[in-house]
Design an enzyme around this catalytic site. Structure first.
Site, short mmCIF file in Angstrom:
data_model
loop_
_atom_site.label_atom_id
_atom_site.label_comp_id
_atom_site.label_asym_id
_atom_site.label_seq_id
_atom_site.Cartn_x
_atom_site.Cartn_y
_atom_site.Cartn_z
N HIS A 189 6.55 -0.09 -8.16
CA HIS A 189 5.12 0.23 -8.32
C HIS A 189 4.65 1.18 -7.22
O HIS A 189 4.01 2.20 -7.48
CB HIS A 189 4.31 -1.07 -8.28
N GLU A 190 4.98 0.86 -5.96
CA GLU A 190 4.52 1.69 -4.85
C GLU A 190 5.20 3.05 -4.82
O GLU A 190 4.59 4.06 -4.43
CB GLU A 190 4.73 0.97 -3.52
N MET A 231 0.84 -1.19 0.00
CA MET A 231 0.00 0.00 0.00
C MET A 231 0.88 1.25 0.00
O MET A 231 1.82 1.34 0.79
CB MET A 231 -0.92 -0.01 1.22
N GLU A 232 0.51 2.22 -0.84
CA GLU A 232 1.37 3.36 -1.14
C GLU A 232 1.23 4.55 -0.20
O GLU A 232 1.50 5.68 -0.60
CB GLU A 232 1.08 3.85 -2.57
N HIS A 243 3.43 5.42 -7.09
CA HIS A 243 2.22 5.98 -6.48
C HIS A 243 2.49 7.26 -5.69
O HIS A 243 1.57 8.04 -5.44
CB HIS A 243 1.59 4.96 -5.54
#
Length: 840
Positions: free
Chosen positions: A347-348, A313-314, A351
């Site tokens: 990926h995170e 989770m970012e 974000h």
């Protein structure tokens, strides 16, 4: 919907816009011994329209000390006329006796408390063992709408505000939040004033019970964090526990500022976070250069948790994620695990710009977060960090393939998907919001050139810094950088379901384009049969995926059918095992390592007989060294899963108990995952019983999907798994309600069924259930069953005939058509596209 303009429309699923939060002064006291938390929040408000009611979100909290204060009214504290709670919509309405005038400022103060649970949503506890002792710690998971479980708030992404967060905790623990620590000191009853004199919340002793003075047993401390920028509630984060960290730093290419980058975890696993730390440190300056927007926070931390619903989770400045997403021992983990960590990490970090600096106005444009993070983090940046991995090729198998598979179903949805009810938002975190969105954005980037695409993205970000956005805002930025009418080009791709279909015809006759009914399954298998000389792992991976799709649907066919299919699989993959062997070479390319791993797994799954000494016997003998001597050295990381799974499926209690020990005390997170898949591969009836009995008592919630996936993949337990779901549905629903795991459990339980009786059974069971929180994955699963039923019916010949035809090499005209298409293809991407179009 604008937050600054009056609107006569009242949306039953959205908060009123007559009041807007500006700033939260939030205090959280965490008691890890009693497993409960208390809090107090003072929310500065601007009143946009005259009102006597304040409506905000709140769920599962006991509220107390509610008060309203207005700058415009002479009376400092306004009398509360009433307070109502709407549990269905997670709302609390505070009514005041005197109307709050428009264009004025006010403050809402609320005390609250709740138990800490292991729900993996809101503010929850995770647990592990350190030095043989059970230890609890806490962290948050708020996306998409669970901040309301931790404190009363305007829990919609458009209601951005600033935060001052203070944590009161046991003195021997570590506190983390979005921003760096501003001050930290032991609690003292003689120096108890909280915050500034104007905060209106008085002393900590008035807010919380059982605070002890400095120096006493079990003392407390007070940690204050720096003020955040404007931030959406779902990105707020805090954590408390016995955390350790490793640290790096990076230098901003824009300002030259040096920022610390840390990984936090409990002490027994923190050493495995180094690779993820390196990825974060390396990709942060790359993102700054690409977007020409500096990372705006003073630091970036990542907390690795033992219990976590998602992969990661970012949260802005405090990313969180599960152990499998961030931990790796490079000497003991396979290449797939290493790639997974790199993909998650980049990926995170993506974000931190897409979603955090610029946030979606509402969840119907979730893809503005996830599609971009998928494209940037798992392709663009990853290709620069690890060019030897071939991310641009793997993106096709990982994302394009899964997107096409889901988008081909009637239960698909557009990339930009209407989603009014906040309780249904979890269901759209799927392959369409991630993989299709990422693939479509990749297509757009290729069309306008990556340079102009990224320039347009930079324009978009700069125009919406610390603000919210919708699709049109992104298209405006890319249009400005390219001079192309992007909205007209992209409308169908974003707002329509499905994808264009390529039709191939022959003058001499027609094609009847496998599974979709447009091409015979035998033709697809003929194409595969002709690819034996392929050396690229991407193509072999796609071949394996398609063959496994057939095996999954034909799992209840006759022994003759299954044996013939396995013979075909062996004829494809066993030669690769013979070619590449079991022992890696230091000169092996990334592709060769992956292909060796794939070939061993597929040959073993096909019950290899021709090369039994090379596959099954080899795997099982190496595993026996582990069982007898706890010697892992011969089970190389790249085929650890194959060794575990095949040894257990062909062995007995000794092998099963061995992998169970690995599950309970894994040397690496990936070994734990492999152990779970092995435990569910057993063919021993007694061990199958034990596995099912352990699901509701001995398996962590975050691990349940792994067990379900393994049991669904075992043909001896697939039907029993669905029966288990039906028997325990109420308990499972309660346990996973509100998590992303609920929809996954439903989908996994129905995977592979392909008869009308299966469809009727599933529809009958769910007919009288409240399916609102998993309606979309349920319908996608039912669609899958319907499609597989039609596929089997459409063959019109027995499966045995199909397989024997392929093995005999009698491909005929369709074989020629397939190779004509491939001969005209110009690259690997087109080869893969052909396999996708065939859609076995």
């Amino acid at each position: 919907m604008s937050l600054t303009k009056k609107s006569t429309f009242i949306d039953p699923y959205r908060l009123p816009c007559n009041v807007k939060p500006l700033h939260y002064n939030l205090v959280i006291k965490t008691d890890l011994e009693a497993l409960k938390f208390e809090g107090h929040v003072a929310i500065d408000l601007v009143i946009l329209e005259e009102t006597s009611t304040i409506v905000l979100n709140c769920a599962d909290l006991e509220l107390e000390q509610v008060s309203v204060h207005s700058e415009a009214l002479k009376t400092e504290q306004i009398q509360i006329a009433g307070q109502t709670i709407d549990k269905d919509q997670d709302r609390v309405t505070v009514q005041v006796s005197t109307a709050l005038p428009a264009a004025s400022k006010a403050q809402l103060r609320v005390g609250f408390k709740a138990p800490l649970t292991g729900s993996m949503t809101g503010y929850y506890f995770s647990q592990t063992e350190i030095d043989g002792k059970k230890v609890h710690y806490t962290l948050t998971q708020f996306q998409p709408t669970d901040a309301r479980k931790a404190y009363p708030c305007w829990d919609e992404p458009a209601f951005k505000a600033t935060y001052d967060i203070t944590m009161v905790s046991r003195a021997d623990t570590v506190n983390l939040s979005n921003m760096p620590i501003a001050s930290e000191k032991p609690y003292s009853s003689t120096s108890d004033e909280y915050g500034d004199s104007g905060d209106g919340m008085g002393k900590l002793t008035k807010m919380f019970s059982n605070l002890k003075s400095e120096g006493s047993s079990g003392g407390w401390k007070v940690t204050k964090f720096q003020t955040t920028p404007l931030i959406s509630s779902y990105l707020v984060a805090f954590a408390n526990g016995p955390f350790h960290y490793i640290e790096g730093s990076y230098t901003s290419p824009i300002s030259g500022a040096v920022r610390p980058v840390r990984m936090y975890a409990t002490k027994e696993i923190i050493h495995q976070a180094k690779f993820a730390l390196d990825v974060n440190v390396r990709c942060l300056p790359m993102y700054e250069e690409m977007f020409d927007v500096e990372f705006p926070l003073p630091k970036l931390d990542t907390l690795v948790a033992h219990d976590f619903d998602l992969g990661a989770m970012e949260n802005w400045g405090l990313i969180t994620g599960r152990t499998t997403a961030y931990l790796i021992d490079e000497e003991k983990s396979d290449i797939a695990a290493k790639k997974g960590v790199a993909e998650t990490a980049s990926h995170e970090v993506a974000h931190q710009w897409f979603g955090n600096i610029t946030s979606p106005e509402w969840w119907d444009v979730l893809y503005l977060n996830e599609g971009f993070a998928t494209l940037m983090g798992e392709l663009v940046i990853l290709d620069k960090l690890f060019p030897e991995w071939g991310a641009s090729k793997e993106f096709i198998n990982m994302h394009l393939q899964s997107a096409l598979a889901l988008d081909a179903r009637r239960s698909s949805h557009p990339i930009e998907v209407p989603c009014d009810d906040a309780k249904k938002i979890n269901q759209i975190f799927d392959a369409l919001s991630y993989s299709k969105a990422g693939s479509v954005l990749r297509m757009l980037s290729d069309f306008v050139t990556e340079e102009k695409f990224l320039k347009g993205v930079s324009i978009y970000l700069k125009k919406h810094l610390y603000s919210i956005a919708r699709t049109v805002n992104l298209w405006e930025g890319i249009s400005e950088s390219t001079g192309v009418n992007i909205p007209d080009i992209m409308d169908n791709w974003i707002n329509k379901i499905g994808f264009p279909v390529l039709t191939v015809t022959e003058n001499a006759g027609s094609i009847t384009l496998g599974k979709s009914g447009l091409l015979r399954t035998s033709a697809g298998l003929s194409l595969i049969d002709a690819m034996r000389s392929e050396t690229d792992c991407l193509v072999w991976d796609s071949i394996a995926t398609r063959i496994n799709a057939i095996v999954r649907v034909w799992w209840e066919m006759s022994d003759v059918t299954r044996n013939d299919m396995n013979a075909f699989r062996r004829s494809l993959f066993s030669p690769l095992v013979k070619k590449y062997g079991f022992e890696p070479s230091k000169d092996d390319s990334h592709d060769v390592r992956q292909l060796r791993t794939l070939a061993i797994a597929e040959a073993a799954a096909a019950k290899d007989e021709d090369y039994i000494d090379r596959v099954l016997q080899e795997l099982c003998s190496r595993f026996k060294l582990f069982v007898d001597n706890v010697d892992h050295s011969k089970i190389l990381p790249d085929f650890q899963r194959s060794a575990y799974v095949n040894a257990v499926s062909r062995g007995g209690r000794a092998e099963w108990e061995a992998v169970k020990k690995v599950y309970k005390n894994p040397p690496t997170p990936s070994a734990k995952t492999h152990a779970m898949m092995a435990m569910t591969a057993t063919t021993d009836p007694a061990l199958i019983d034990e596995t099912f009995k352990s699901l509701m008592t001995d398996v962590k919630s975050q691990d349940m999907t792994y067990f379900f996936s393994g049991l669904n993949g075992n043909r001896l337990t697939r039907r029993r798994l669905f029966a288990f779901l039906k028997e325990n549905f109420d308990e499972i629903y309660k346990r996973f309600e509100g998590t992303f795991g609920l929809g996954s459990i439903i989908k996994i339980s129905l995977r592979g069924f392909a008869t009308q009786d299966d469809l009727d059974d599933a529809m009958t069971f769910f007919k009288d259930k409240n399916t609102s929180k998993f309606a979309m994955p349920l319908e996608q699963s039912l669609d899958g069953i319907r499609a597989d039923i039609k596929w089997l019916e459409a063959t019109k010949i027995q499966p045995e005939e199909v397989i024997l035809t392929v093995i005999g090499g009698k491909a005929g005209i369709v074989h020629k058509i397939s190779w004509t298409i491939l001969h005209q293809a110009k690259g690997l991407r087109e080869w893969h596209l052909m396999l996708v179009i065939l859609d076995l």
